[in-house]
Design an enzyme around this catalytic site. Sequence first.
Site, PDB file in Angstrom:
ATOM      1  N   ASP A  12       0.818  -1.222   0.000  1.00 41.50           N
ATOM      2  CA  ASP A  12       0.000   0.000   0.000  1.00 41.50           C
ATOM      3  C   ASP A  12       0.844   1.262   0.000  1.00 41.50           C
ATOM      4  OD1 ASP A  12      -2.277  -1.659   0.240  1.00 41.50           O
ATOM      5  OD2 ASP A  12      -1.984  -1.744   2.398  1.00 41.50           O
ATOM      6  N   GLU A  13       2.008   1.198  -0.588  1.00 44.48           N
ATOM      7  CA  GLU A  13       2.896   2.369  -0.627  1.00 44.48           C
ATOM      8  C   GLU A  13       2.519   3.330  -1.743  1.00 44.48           C
ATOM      9  OE1 GLU A  13       4.039  -0.778  -1.000  1.00 44.48           O
ATOM     10  OE2 GLU A  13       5.444  -1.274   0.613  1.00 44.48           O
ATOM     11  N   GLY A  14       1.626   2.887  -2.635  1.00 41.43           N
ATOM     12  CA  GLY A  14       1.268   3.725  -3.780  1.00 41.43           C
ATOM     13  C   GLY A  14       1.946   3.226  -5.056  1.00 41.43           C
ATOM     14  N   LYS A  17      -0.019   3.728  -8.497  1.00 41.26           N
ATOM     15  CA  LYS A  17       0.086   5.027  -9.154  1.00 41.26           C
ATOM     16  C   LYS A  17       1.419   5.168  -9.890  1.00 41.26           C
ATOM     17  CE  LYS A  17       1.459   9.512  -8.616  1.00 41.26           C
ATOM     18  NZ  LYS A  17       1.280  10.859  -8.085  1.00 41.26           N
ATOM     19  N   ASN A  37      -5.146 -10.925  -3.675  1.00 41.08           N
ATOM     20  CA  ASN A  37      -5.274 -10.650  -2.235  1.00 41.08           C
ATOM     21  C   ASN A  37      -4.950  -9.207  -1.878  1.00 41.08           C
ATOM     22  OD1 ASN A  37      -2.698 -11.419  -3.074  1.00 41.08           O
ATOM     23  ND2 ASN A  37      -2.025 -11.859  -1.009  1.00 41.08           N
ATOM     24  N   ALA A  38      -4.283  -8.502  -2.773  1.00 41.32           N
ATOM     25  CA  ALA A  38      -4.020  -7.101  -2.487  1.00 41.32           C
ATOM     26  C   ALA A  38      -4.548  -6.312  -3.673  1.00 41.32           C
ATOM     27  CB  ALA A  38      -2.534  -6.846  -2.297  1.00 41.32           C
ATOM     28  N   HIS A  40      -4.480  -2.454  -6.031  1.00 45.87           N
ATOM     29  CA  HIS A  40      -3.952  -1.133  -6.318  1.00 45.87           C
ATOM     30  C   HIS A  40      -5.136  -0.225  -6.548  1.00 45.87           C
ATOM     31  CE1 HIS A  40       0.078  -2.372  -6.821  1.00 45.87           C
ATOM     32  NE2 HIS A  40      -0.140  -3.096  -7.896  1.00 45.87           N
ATOM     33  N   LEU A 333       3.148  12.288   0.190  1.00 44.27           N
ATOM     34  CA  LEU A 333       3.762  13.305   1.048  1.00 44.27           C
ATOM     35  C   LEU A 333       2.777  14.436   1.357  1.00 44.27           C
ATOM     36  CD1 LEU A 333       6.406  14.150   2.390  1.00 44.27           C
ATOM     37  CD2 LEU A 333       7.031  15.328   0.280  1.00 44.27           C
ATOM     38  N   ASP A 334       1.889  14.711   0.412  1.00 46.01           N
ATOM     39  CA  ASP A 334       0.925  15.809   0.596  1.00 46.01           C
ATOM     40  C   ASP A 334       0.084  15.652   1.858  1.00 46.01           C
ATOM     41  OD1 ASP A 334       0.210  13.629  -1.272  1.00 46.01           O
ATOM     42  OD2 ASP A 334      -1.808  14.437  -1.113  1.00 46.01           O
TER      43      ASP A 334
HETATM   44  P1  GDP Z   1      -0.382   0.098  -3.744  1.00 44.92           P
HETATM   45  O1  GDP Z   1      -1.017  -1.182  -3.410  1.00 44.92           O
HETATM   46  O2  GDP Z   1       1.067   0.157  -3.331  1.00 44.92           O
HETATM   47  O3  GDP Z   1      -0.608   0.550  -5.138  1.00 44.92           O
HETATM   48  O4  GDP Z   1      -1.060   1.189  -2.832  1.00 44.92           O
HETATM   49  P2  GDP Z   1      -2.569   1.674  -2.768  1.00 44.92           P
HETATM   50  O5  GDP Z   1      -3.405   1.259  -3.897  1.00 44.92           O
HETATM   51  O6  GDP Z   1      -3.064   1.402  -1.400  1.00 44.92           O
HETATM   52  O7  GDP Z   1      -2.303   3.207  -2.959  1.00 44.92           O
HETATM   53  C1  GDP Z   1      -2.315   4.057  -1.928  1.00 44.92           C
HETATM   54  C2  GDP Z   1      -3.414   5.062  -2.048  1.00 44.92           C
HETATM   55  O8  GDP Z   1      -2.793   6.302  -2.086  1.00 44.92           O
HETATM   56  C3  GDP Z   1      -4.295   5.023  -3.270  1.00 44.92           C
HETATM   57  O9  GDP Z   1      -5.595   5.432  -2.866  1.00 44.92           O
HETATM   58  C4  GDP Z   1      -3.676   6.061  -4.214  1.00 44.92           C
HETATM   59  O10 GDP Z   1      -4.602   6.682  -5.080  1.00 44.92           O
HETATM   60  C5  GDP Z   1      -3.181   7.027  -3.243  1.00 44.92           C
HETATM   61  N1  GDP Z   1      -1.977   7.750  -3.615  1.00 44.92           N
HETATM   62  C6  GDP Z   1      -0.886   7.336  -4.309  1.00 44.92           C
HETATM   63  N2  GDP Z   1       0.047   8.301  -4.340  1.00 44.92           N
HETATM   64  C7  GDP Z   1      -0.474   9.343  -3.633  1.00 44.92           C
HETATM   65  C8  GDP Z   1       0.017  10.635  -3.280  1.00 44.92           C
HETATM   66  O11 GDP Z   1       1.132  11.026  -3.582  1.00 44.92           O
HETATM   67  N3  GDP Z   1      -0.807  11.420  -2.530  1.00 44.92           N
HETATM   68  C9  GDP Z   1      -2.045  11.036  -2.128  1.00 44.92           C
HETATM   69  N4  GDP Z   1      -2.779  11.853  -1.382  1.00 44.92           N
HETATM   70  N5  GDP Z   1      -2.539   9.817  -2.432  1.00 44.92           N
HETATM   71  C10 GDP Z   1      -1.756   8.999  -3.176  1.00 44.92           C
END
Ligand code: GDP
Length: 426
Positions: A12-14, A17, A37-38, A40, A333-334
């Site tokens: 869930d690190e992002g 995106k 299981n996980a 994005h 970071l925002d």
């Molecule tokens: P993944 O499994 O590593 O892809 O992580 P997630 O799907 O849980 O992504 C994390 C969440 O953070 C998602 O809802 C993204 O849309 C969101 N996200 C990703 N990058 C950023 C960011 O820089 N800022 C914000 N506010 N949200 C972000």
Amino acid sequence: MVKAVVGANWGDEGKGKITDMLAEKADYIVRFQGGANAGHTIVNDYGKFALHTLPSGVFYGHTTSVIGNGVALNIPILFNEIKSITDKGVPMPKIAVSNRAQIVMPYHILFDQYEEERLGKASFGSTKSGIAPFYSDKYAKIGFQVSELFDDELLEEKIPRVCAQKNVLLEHLYHKDPIDEKELLNTLHEYRDMIAPYVTDVSLLLNQALKDNKTILLEGQLGTLKDPDHGIYPMVTSSSTLAAYGAIGAGLPPYEIKQIVTVCKAYSSAVGAGAFVSEIFGDEADELRRRGGDGGEFGATTGRPRRMGWFDCVASKYGCRLQGTTDVAFTVLDVLGYLDEIPVCVAYEIDGKQTTEFPVTADLNKAKPVLQKLPGWKCEIRGIKDYDALPENCRNYIEFIEERIGYPITMVSNGPGRSDIIYRNK
Ligand code: GDP
């Protein structure tokens, strides 16, 4: 060229995106491990999507979405996912599924549920998608490969052989109904028809792509700390989450992986059980959870509230090292703009001694966080495109963490959208 996008921490690190963003310049986007299981979460012009099986690049017309042999393939879920995106107007993606990928069987999902129930308080916090029983069977050599769906003679011999063993457990350990072999054969026939148009020799496809100078993006699921070898065993997932496994789970030469982008979130979150040294609780955690990610830190697959914590330099340094990081993408970071001061976990204290090296699980369970507070920047940073335009305290936060983890932060993500990214030349 092969690039990988992987996670430094608990997932869930992002990554979704970042992959979606890098996919713009890629030809093939490959899932190489894990299953449904996980998830994005991706926000783009078509809307907001939660993907569990399809790689994140599926929204581009020019890419091929590849499911490698290392994936735990849940065929109905893949199908529903394809439908869910085409229903929202996304053009039908090009999809290749490895003929060597193995299939999550209906009984894997049942075994996952029954075992978690049986374990009660000692359960793993599994998403109950069948992943652990699936990989157990793969390595016990009683899994079903996609290619086997097309061989009725094999299925008719193998189904009773496998069911004989499963049914003993179902009846005597879990006190549930046995598997109906006929029904299972019918289900596998349905799976065969669903998957047939996509079945490919993926290793051959990707090696040919390399010869043609194409760009291949490997998309990892979860993060280093969930790796079965290097993570917080036993509270890990059942397939390797490391970039190195991308070579195996896609059938590529390891030396072709030239760029490893490790995604680190600007604070921590985790799902499931297991040690989480920088974890926070109560109102402090609730506020970060509510403000976190894009609409809160809740599981993309389960909707479960995530456990929250401050950035952990010890875990992230380790997480980046095991991935073989060439670039760190520092995300979300925002979200931290509301804090006067931002605590960062800079070391662990274990039995009265401080360390910055991530320990084995027994020591990890005893570790207490050593926190250092950095001044916050108290403003909105979304929309900023240049690194130098970030508030000074924000740059200090990034550079403080970069120094402690020891890998270059070359991308800073300051919003959920594709264009919310600041590149730094290192
Ligand atoms: P993944 O499994 O590593 O892809 O992580 P997630 O799907 O849980 O992504 C994390 C969440 O953070 C998602 O809802 C993204 O849309 C969101 N996200 C990703 N990058 C950023 C960011 O820089 N800022 C914000 N506010 N949200 C972000």
